[in-house]
Design a protein around this motif. Structure first.
Motif, PDB file in Angstrom:
ATOM      1  N   SER A 182       1.739  78.034 -40.058  1.00 10.59           N
ATOM      2  CA  SER A 182       1.925  78.905 -38.902  1.00 10.59           C
ATOM      3  C   SER A 182       0.595  79.305 -38.302  1.00 10.59           C
ATOM      4  CB  SER A 182       2.695  80.169 -39.279  1.00 10.59           C
ATOM      5  OG  SER A 182       2.935  80.949 -38.127  1.00 10.59           O
ATOM      6  N   SER A 183       0.622  79.594 -37.005  1.00 12.24           N
ATOM      7  CA  SER A 183      -0.537  80.110 -36.285  1.00 12.24           C
ATOM      8  C   SER A 183      -0.253  81.549 -35.861  1.00 12.24           C
ATOM      9  CB  SER A 183      -0.811  79.272 -35.034  1.00 12.24           C
ATOM     10  OG  SER A 183      -0.987  77.907 -35.348  1.00 12.24           O
ATOM     11  N   ASP A 184      -1.046  82.487 -36.339  1.00 12.64           N
ATOM     12  CA  ASP A 184      -1.021  83.837 -35.786  1.00 12.64           C
ATOM     13  C   ASP A 184      -2.005  83.787 -34.624  1.00 12.64           C
ATOM     14  OD1 ASP A 184      -0.892  86.481 -35.173  1.00 12.64           O
ATOM     15  OD2 ASP A 184      -1.459  87.229 -37.147  1.00 12.64           O
ATOM     16  N   ALA A 185      -1.551  83.157 -33.539  1.00  9.25           N
ATOM     17  CA  ALA A 185      -2.417  82.832 -32.407  1.00  9.25           C
ATOM     18  C   ALA A 185      -1.538  82.508 -31.210  1.00  9.25           C
ATOM     19  CB  ALA A 185      -3.309  81.639 -32.747  1.00  9.25           C
ATOM     20  N   CYS A 186      -2.145  82.490 -30.054  1.00  9.20           N
ATOM     21  CA  CYS A 186      -1.392  82.273 -28.817  1.00  9.20           C
ATOM     22  C   CYS A 186      -1.035  80.803 -28.595  1.00  9.20           C
ATOM     23  CB  CYS A 186      -2.210  82.753 -27.617  1.00  9.20           C
ATOM     24  SG  CYS A 186      -2.591  84.504 -27.599  1.00  9.20           S
ATOM     25  N   LEU A 187       0.103  80.587 -27.951  1.00 11.28           N
ATOM     26  CA  LEU A 187       0.441  79.320 -27.285  1.00 11.28           C
ATOM     27  C   LEU A 187       0.597  78.120 -28.217  1.00 11.28           C
ATOM     28  CD1 LEU A 187      -2.077  79.756 -24.327  1.00 11.28           C
ATOM     29  CD2 LEU A 187       0.390  80.143 -24.236  1.00 11.28           C
ATOM     30  N   MET A 188       0.880  78.358 -29.497  1.00  6.19           N
ATOM     31  CA  MET A 188       0.931  77.244 -30.446  1.00  6.19           C
ATOM     32  C   MET A 188       2.337  76.698 -30.670  1.00  6.19           C
ATOM     33  SD  MET A 188      -2.260  76.949 -30.924  1.00  6.19           S
ATOM     34  CE  MET A 188      -2.415  75.774 -32.268  1.00  6.19           C
ATOM     35  N   GLY A 189       3.337  77.245 -29.951  1.00 10.47           N
ATOM     36  CA  GLY A 189       4.701  76.727 -30.073  1.00 10.47           C
ATOM     37  C   GLY A 189       4.903  75.506 -29.196  1.00 10.47           C
ATOM     38  N   MET A 190       4.150  74.450 -29.501  1.00  9.09           N
ATOM     39  CA  MET A 190       4.155  73.232 -28.701  1.00  9.09           C
ATOM     40  C   MET A 190       4.520  72.032 -29.554  1.00  9.09           C
ATOM     41  SD  MET A 190       0.959  73.529 -26.054  1.00  9.09           S
ATOM     42  CE  MET A 190       1.883  72.486 -24.894  1.00  9.09           C
ATOM     43  N   VAL A 191       5.269  71.120 -28.978  1.00  8.67           N
ATOM     44  CA  VAL A 191       5.677  69.928 -29.714  1.00  8.67           C
ATOM     45  C   VAL A 191       4.465  69.065 -30.044  1.00  8.67           C
ATOM     46  CG1 VAL A 191       6.194  68.586 -27.622  1.00  8.67           C
ATOM     47  CG2 VAL A 191       7.339  68.025 -29.775  1.00  8.67           C
ATOM     48  N   GLU A 192       3.451  69.063 -29.186  1.00  3.65           N
ATOM     49  CA  GLU A 192       2.265  68.235 -29.456  1.00  3.65           C
ATOM     50  C   GLU A 192       1.532  68.700 -30.707  1.00  3.65           C
ATOM     51  OE1 GLU A 192       2.971  67.823 -24.999  1.00  3.65           O
ATOM     52  OE2 GLU A 192       2.970  69.496 -26.430  1.00  3.65           O
ATOM     53  N   VAL A 193       1.448  70.014 -30.913  1.00  5.51           N
ATOM     54  CA  VAL A 193       0.748  70.541 -32.091  1.00  5.51           C
ATOM     55  C   VAL A 193       1.568  70.254 -33.346  1.00  5.51           C
ATOM     56  CG1 VAL A 193      -0.324  72.552 -33.152  1.00  5.51           C
ATOM     57  CG2 VAL A 193      -0.263  72.351 -30.660  1.00  5.51           C
ATOM     58  N   ALA A 194       2.856  70.517 -33.278  1.00  2.88           N
ATOM     59  CA  ALA A 194       3.722  70.269 -34.433  1.00  2.88           C
ATOM     60  C   ALA A 194       3.702  68.806 -34.842  1.00  2.88           C
ATOM     61  CB  ALA A 194       5.145  70.714 -34.114  1.00  2.88           C
ATOM     62  N   SER A 195       3.654  67.915 -33.862  1.00  2.00           N
ATOM     63  CA  SER A 195       3.688  66.483 -34.158  1.00  2.00           C
ATOM     64  C   SER A 195       2.477  66.029 -34.966  1.00  2.00           C
ATOM     65  CB  SER A 195       3.764  65.686 -32.854  1.00  2.00           C
ATOM     66  OG  SER A 195       3.928  64.313 -33.109  1.00  2.00           O
ATOM     67  N   GLU A 196       1.326  66.653 -34.726  1.00  2.00           N
ATOM     68  CA  GLU A 196       0.114  66.253 -35.448  1.00  2.00           C
ATOM     69  C   GLU A 196       0.241  66.457 -36.952  1.00  2.00           C
ATOM     70  OE1 GLU A 196      -2.869  64.772 -34.392  1.00  2.00           O
ATOM     71  OE2 GLU A 196      -1.650  64.438 -32.597  1.00  2.00           O
ATOM     72  N   MET A 197       1.093  67.391 -37.377  1.00  2.00           N
ATOM     73  CA  MET A 197       1.201  67.676 -38.805  1.00  2.00           C
ATOM     74  C   MET A 197       2.585  67.358 -39.367  1.00  2.00           C
ATOM     75  SD  MET A 197       1.153  71.867 -38.639  1.00  2.00           S
ATOM     76  CE  MET A 197      -0.376  71.916 -37.720  1.00  2.00           C
ATOM     77  N   SER A 198       3.379  66.600 -38.632  1.00  2.00           N
ATOM     78  CA  SER A 198       4.770  66.363 -39.037  1.00  2.00           C
ATOM     79  C   SER A 198       4.900  65.568 -40.329  1.00  2.00           C
ATOM     80  CB  SER A 198       5.533  65.657 -37.918  1.00  2.00           C
ATOM     81  OG  SER A 198       4.923  64.414 -37.605  1.00  2.00           O
ATOM     82  N   ASP A 199       3.878  64.798 -40.683  1.00  2.00           N
ATOM     83  CA  ASP A 199       3.923  64.021 -41.929  1.00  2.00           C
ATOM     84  C   ASP A 199       3.531  64.839 -43.148  1.00  2.00           C
ATOM     85  OD1 ASP A 199       4.693  61.731 -40.535  1.00  2.00           O
ATOM     86  OD2 ASP A 199       2.630  61.041 -40.255  1.00  2.00           O
ATOM     87  N   SER A 200       2.997  66.037 -42.932  1.00  2.00           N
ATOM     88  CA  SER A 200       2.448  66.786 -44.064  1.00  2.00           C
ATOM     89  C   SER A 200       2.950  68.226 -44.164  1.00  2.00           C
ATOM     90  CB  SER A 200       0.920  66.801 -43.982  1.00  2.00           C
ATOM     91  OG  SER A 200       0.479  67.222 -42.706  1.00  2.00           O
ATOM     92  N   VAL A 201       3.810  68.653 -43.227  1.00  2.00           N
ATOM     93  CA  VAL A 201       4.333  70.017 -43.212  1.00  2.00           C
ATOM     94  C   VAL A 201       5.843  69.972 -43.055  1.00  2.00           C
ATOM     95  CG1 VAL A 201       4.380  72.193 -41.894  1.00  2.00           C
ATOM     96  CG2 VAL A 201       2.206  71.003 -42.268  1.00  2.00           C
ATOM     97  N   GLN A 202       6.539  70.879 -43.733  1.00  2.00           N
ATOM     98  CA  GLN A 202       7.996  70.919 -43.635  1.00  2.00           C
ATOM     99  C   GLN A 202       8.476  71.820 -42.491  1.00  2.00           C
ATOM    100  OE1 GLN A 202       9.070  72.024 -47.759  1.00  2.00           O
ATOM    101  NE2 GLN A 202       9.962  69.998 -47.943  1.00  2.00           N
ATOM    102  N   TYR A 203       7.944  73.041 -42.421  1.00  2.00           N
ATOM    103  CA  TYR A 203       8.393  74.000 -41.413  1.00  2.00           C
ATOM    104  C   TYR A 203       7.187  74.565 -40.686  1.00  2.00           C
ATOM    105  CZ  TYR A 203      12.893  73.606 -43.657  1.00  2.00           C
ATOM    106  OH  TYR A 203      14.055  73.097 -44.157  1.00  2.00           O
TER     107      TYR A 203
END
Length: 392
Positions: A182-203
């Motif tokens: 998780s990011s305690d930060a602005c504007l990180m609810g983006m599919v592009e950011v999530a995709s970068e870690m999809s192979d190594s993160v569950q949620y």
């Protein structure tokens, strides 16, 4: 040695023994907060740590913080313990790192490695605390560039691609996927950011919109968590999203318009395929219909930057402009599986996922080259659609 010296020595020994015991025990969860206050958010760092100290670590959960502050020269690691002093950080410093770069993704990996060696746990909740700018560097005049974790001393940031690398290395270290990022930060609810870690993160947890400076309501969230400290990762992210919204919906932080999304990354591949299909269908439209798509992109719900738009609101607008394709319902259906919490008090245009939809040349030309290298684009060819609608 006099009596007082003996007492002091015994107390230090007992304290060291207690932390050694905590470190040796394999607990249910580690919550690791990479707290970068080496910037203008610094005053909120101790406030949030004090909130954590209202609950503290226990027999099931270690709360560990790597704390960088603009007010002190050294970056320190804290083992968060419960206390009643809301105006002072009292948790023990278990390691002093000196002056390290909190804008270096490798320092985040080192933090995870250190925690795994000294405070092992079955499940990991990794948090990056700082400014956030979504998937790309800031384009707002007068603002320094950032993706996330902006270190004023070095001028460095952790890019979206590096964040993905950090989670990949973290998964190797702990021997399984990171349970929650998780990011305690602005504007990180983006599919592009999530995709970068999809192979190594569950949620994944992130806010589509800006976060107020106070950030998360750590005390409220941790109190709810400790009612059921062995809860599963999906239960944890849903609890967090609900408590975040409650804090700004008349709770501890008053009334502010906020968003918080939780993603189940096991459903990301299907979601990406539906977006790939949507892009292919829209690209093949004739010129007048492409103009309607471009107009829909310009009018879709935006989040701070003109090129960050809500996915479902964009799809809905395209359909309201008279265009219907098979992939539109697929996008809605797959997003419903992908987004397991959409806690927001904004409007009915905020559905939980932002995407890059540039509609002016400066946003497009400034980022299109980098966008081609993102995992999300490699999986979806979304860049083809945003290129097609330019100038329409």
């Amino acid at each position: 040695m006099n009596h007082l010296s003996r007492v002091f020595a015994v107390c230090v020994l007992l304290l060291a023994t207690s932390f050694a015991s905590a470190a040796q025990e394999i607990k249910e969860w580690n919550m690791l907060v990479f707290l970068n206050g080496i910037n203008n958010l610094d005053t909120f760092g101790p406030m949030n740590i004090n909130q954590m100290e209202q609950v503290g670590s226990n027999e099931n959960v270690n709360i560990l913080v790597q704390w960088g502050s603009a007010q002190k020269n050294d970056v320190t690691r804290l083992y968060i313990t419960k206390d009643e002093q809301t105006g002072k950080v009292t948790s023990p410093v278990v390691q002093n790192l000196g002056a390290v770069d909190m804008g270096d993704w490798k320092e985040l990996v080192k933090f995870v490695e250190w925690a795994n060696q000294n405070y092992p746990a079955k499940k990991y909740f990794i948090v990056v605390w700082d400014h956030g700018g979504g998937w790309h560097l800031a384009s707002i005049p007068g603002m320094k560039p950032m993706d996330i974790s902006w270190d004023d001393n070095t001028g460095n940031v952790i890019t979206t691609e590096q964040l993905g690398q950090a989670m990949a290395e973290s998964a190797k270290i702990i021997g399984h996927k990171v349970d929650v990022y998780s990011s305690d930060a602005c504007l990180m609810g983006m599919v592009e950011v999530a995709s970068e870690m999809s192979d190594s993160v569950q949620y994944y947890l992130g806010s589509q919109d800006v976060e107020p400076g106070a950030g998360w309501p750590y005390a409220d969230f941790l109190k709810k968590w400790m009612i059921n400290p062995t809860m599963s990762a999906p239960e944890l992210v849903k609890t967090h999203a609900a408590e975040y919204l409650a804090a700004y919906n008349g709770g501890v932080y008053g009334h502010r318009k906020v968003t918080m999304s939780a993603y189940d990354l096991s459903h990301l591949s299907a979601y990406e395929q539906s977006l790939k299909q949507l892009g292919e269908e829209l690209i093949n439209l004739d010129t007048p219909e492409l103009a309607k798509v471009a107009r829909s992109a310009k009018n879709a719900k935006l989040f701070t930057y003109w090129d960050y738009r809500d996915v479902i609101d964009f799809v809905d607008l395209v359909q309201r402009n008279g265009i219907t394709t098979p992939a539109m319902q697929a996008v809605r259906d797959t997003q419903a599986n992908f987004v397991i919490a959409n806690s927001q008090n904004q409007d009915n245009k905020t559905w939980g996922v932002s995407i890059w939809l540039p509609t002016n040349n400066s946003d497009y030309s400034g980022y299109i080259e980098r966008y081609h290298g993102l995992k999300f684009n490699q999986n979806t060819n979304w860049a083809n659609l945003v290129t097609k609608i330019q100038g329409k």
